[in-house]
Structures are given as C-alpha cells and as structure tokens.
Design a protein around this motif. Structure first.
Motif, mmCIF file in Angstrom:
data_model
loop_
_atom_site.group_PDB
_atom_site.id
_atom_site.type_symbol
_atom_site.label_atom_id
_atom_site.label_comp_id
_atom_site.label_asym_id
_atom_site.label_seq_id
_atom_site.Cartn_x
_atom_site.Cartn_y
_atom_site.Cartn_z
ATOM 1 N N ILE A 261 0.859 -1.177 0.000
ATOM 2 C CA ILE A 261 0.000 0.000 0.000
ATOM 3 C C ILE A 261 0.898 1.231 0.000
ATOM 4 N N PHE A 262 0.580 2.187 -0.862
ATOM 5 C CA PHE A 262 1.313 3.448 -0.917
ATOM 6 C C PHE A 262 0.339 4.600 -0.695
ATOM 7 N N GLY B 275 5.550 4.792 8.657
ATOM 8 C CA GLY B 275 6.352 3.782 7.983
ATOM 9 C C GLY B 275 5.571 2.515 7.686
ATOM 10 N N ALA B 276 4.281 2.506 8.060
ATOM 11 C CA ALA B 276 3.442 1.323 7.837
ATOM 12 C C ALA B 276 3.092 1.149 6.361
#
Length: 323
Positions: A212-213, A286-287
């Motif tokens: 995911i972005f 950062g996830a």
C-alpha cells in the motif's frame, strides 16, 4: 522499457487517467483504455504512437464487458471512482462492486500486475459512504489479487483538477467562499503527474507488489491555506466564511438533491462534509509506502498552480501580480 506489453486502464479518460495513459505510452506500453463512452475519449489516442492506444467500450457494472477488456492483459490499472453518486453510478456499484469485478477478472485473465487507486481515508468502517466503499474495495481487491498494489492519493491537483478549478470558478460567481468546519482540515495535495509516475513505477518494481502506498506532496496545508493560495494566484478577493459542520451537512443535503437534476453537479454533498471532519494526510509511521519509495520527488502546489490558475485572472497572463 515495457515495449510490447499490454496495460489495460479502467477509467483512463478521467482526470488522473489521462496522465496515466500518457505516461504508459511514453514508457513503451501498449495501452487499452476501458471506458463507458469511447467516443468521448478520442483525445487519448494522440498521446501515443499510431495504434499504441486502443479504446474499448466497457462498463464496470457489466462483468462480460470487463472480461472482454482484459483479454491478453499483462498489467491492469483501476482508476474508476466517483466524487458523488448519480443514477446507476453509485459508490457501491462502481467503487466497491466494480473494483471487485475488475480484480477478480484480471486474476482470471492472467494479468501479472494490478494497481488499484483508492484514497487516503479509505476505511470499510467509515461513516462516509465514499470512504467506506473505497475501504471495502481495498479488502476485496487484496482478496482477489493478493499481489495488487493499492495507492491512496490525497487531493490530486493539476490542469484539469476538480478542486482548485472548482473553487476558482465558484469565486467568479459568489462574494464569499465557504470554509467547512472553519477550514481547519489538513491536506497533502499531490501533483497528478507524480501520481501517474507512481502508477507506472509500481508496475515494474518487484518490491512494490502487494504493498500500500499513500501519495502526498511535500507540504501540508489547511483548507483555509489552500483557498488563500488559490485566491492569491487568481487575483480574486473573496471573503472566506467559516461554516460549522452541522450547517454544512444541511447545505450538502439540499445541494445533493439539486445535483440530481440533469447537467447539474452538487458543489457539496453531506457525505463530503463527513470526509472533511478528518485530516487527509499521508501516514508517516512507515506502515505504508510513499512517493519517495518509488523514486519520485514530489512537486509542490506553489510550483504548479500558477500555470493553470492564470486563466482565472482578470486579464489572464497579462494581469499584473502583486509583488
């Protein structure tokens, strides 16, 4: 270069879609654009070499047409989405069920990569129908196509955007612009070219698969700050009037009713007011991935906005700007 490979783009005639199509063609992909009305998407053809960009009639609510569009696809990009509902084009039918159909059929067709455009704030438990169907779509896409790349942009800006252009047009007609909830909601606008680059990078980077972005620009702004920036660039002097959320919800409810009339689009909906109660920012824990992880140096609003806000100035490019 991806010369010879076929990318199928759903929703390629929309604002973000046209930039994705152009970037794919530039990088050597063959592009099939699946759209409801091909005759209105002819402007896409000159973005590539002769025969490089093909238009295919398709409605995501009609599974056989989706399956037909996916024939021989190497990569699939789903950009289909709605800002508001109208007729059969509902959030459930298009953003949720439509995404499920595309992902499942892309997997059946043997596509190697899949990129799904969602939105920051997508949440299957949200009280906003827009955000809820976006969240449901993410879960369903991951279930049908585990290697899919999910991209969640903040507000996307650029030449044909429906944010700055909408409010610049509105400022031509009214003496004041509304600041929903006082204009304190924060956003991280991302340039449309950067989103297109991110999509194309995700197709060729093995480390992007299944991730995911969240896509946002380098700066954070409040809604008030974005309106002030737009007014400064257009040279318009307008009052910025705070509107409490309960009042905005009522306005959105009635605007939605008016928007059901032919050829009219609601300026605001009650569902959009719910979205404005939460900040629209990239997760910096950062996830999830960000533009930098894809090698993209994001453009600022200030570097791009003047180029297309100039048409709203009184004398266009000849308007003298204050120092």
């Amino acid at each position: 270069m991806a010369t010879g490979k076929l990318a199928v783009v759903f929703g390629g005639s929309g604002f973000v879609g046209r930039y994705v199509v152009r970037e794919l063609a530039k990088r050597g992909w063959r592009v099939r654009v699946a759209v409801r009305r091909p005759h209105l998407a002819q402007f896409l053809r000159p973005m590539g070499s002769v025969g490089q960009i093909q238009l295919k009639q398709c409605n995501v609510r009609h599974r056989p047409s989706v399956a037909d569009a996916l024939h021989d696809a190497d990569a699939v990009i789903n950009l289909v989405g709605l800002l508001h509902q109208t007729g059969a084009q509902t959030f459930n039918a298009v953003q949720s069920a439509g995404a499920v159909a595309i992902a499942a059929l892309a997997k059946e067709a043997g596509a190697e990569t899949f990129v799904h455009i969602s939105a920051i704030g997508a949440d299957a438990e949200s009280d906003s129908l827009y955000a809820r169907t976006k969240g449901e779509a993410e879960l369903a896409v991951k279930n049908a196509f585990p290697e899919a790349v999910i991209m969640r942009p903040s507000i996307v800006f650029g030449q044909e955007d429906s944010f700055f252009n909408k409010f610049a047009n509105l400022a031509r007609l009214v003496p004041a612009l509304p600041l929903i909830g006082g204009g304190k909601t924060r956003f991280q606008p991302v340039y449309v070219d950067d989103v297109a680059d991110a999509v194309c990078e995700a197709l060729v980077r093995p480390d992007a698969k299944g991730r995911i972005f969240e896509l946002g620009g380098p700066r954070i702004y409040t809604f008030r700050e974005l309106m002030e920036l737009m007014l400064r660039e257009t040279g318009q002097k307008r009052l910025l009037a705070p509107v409490p959320f309960p009042v905005a919800s009522l306005i959105g409810f009635f605007a939605q009713i008016v928007g059901r009339l032919p050829f009219l689009e609601p300026v605001l909906t009650a569902d959009q007011v719910k979205l404005l109660k939460k900040d629209n920012l990239v997760d910096d824990s950062g996830a999830v991935g960000v533009l930098g992880d894809l090698g993209i140096d994001a453009q600022t609003v200030e570097s791009v906005l003047p180029a297309y806000m100039v048409r709203y100035r009184k004398y266009g490019q000849f308007t003298k700007q204050a120092a």
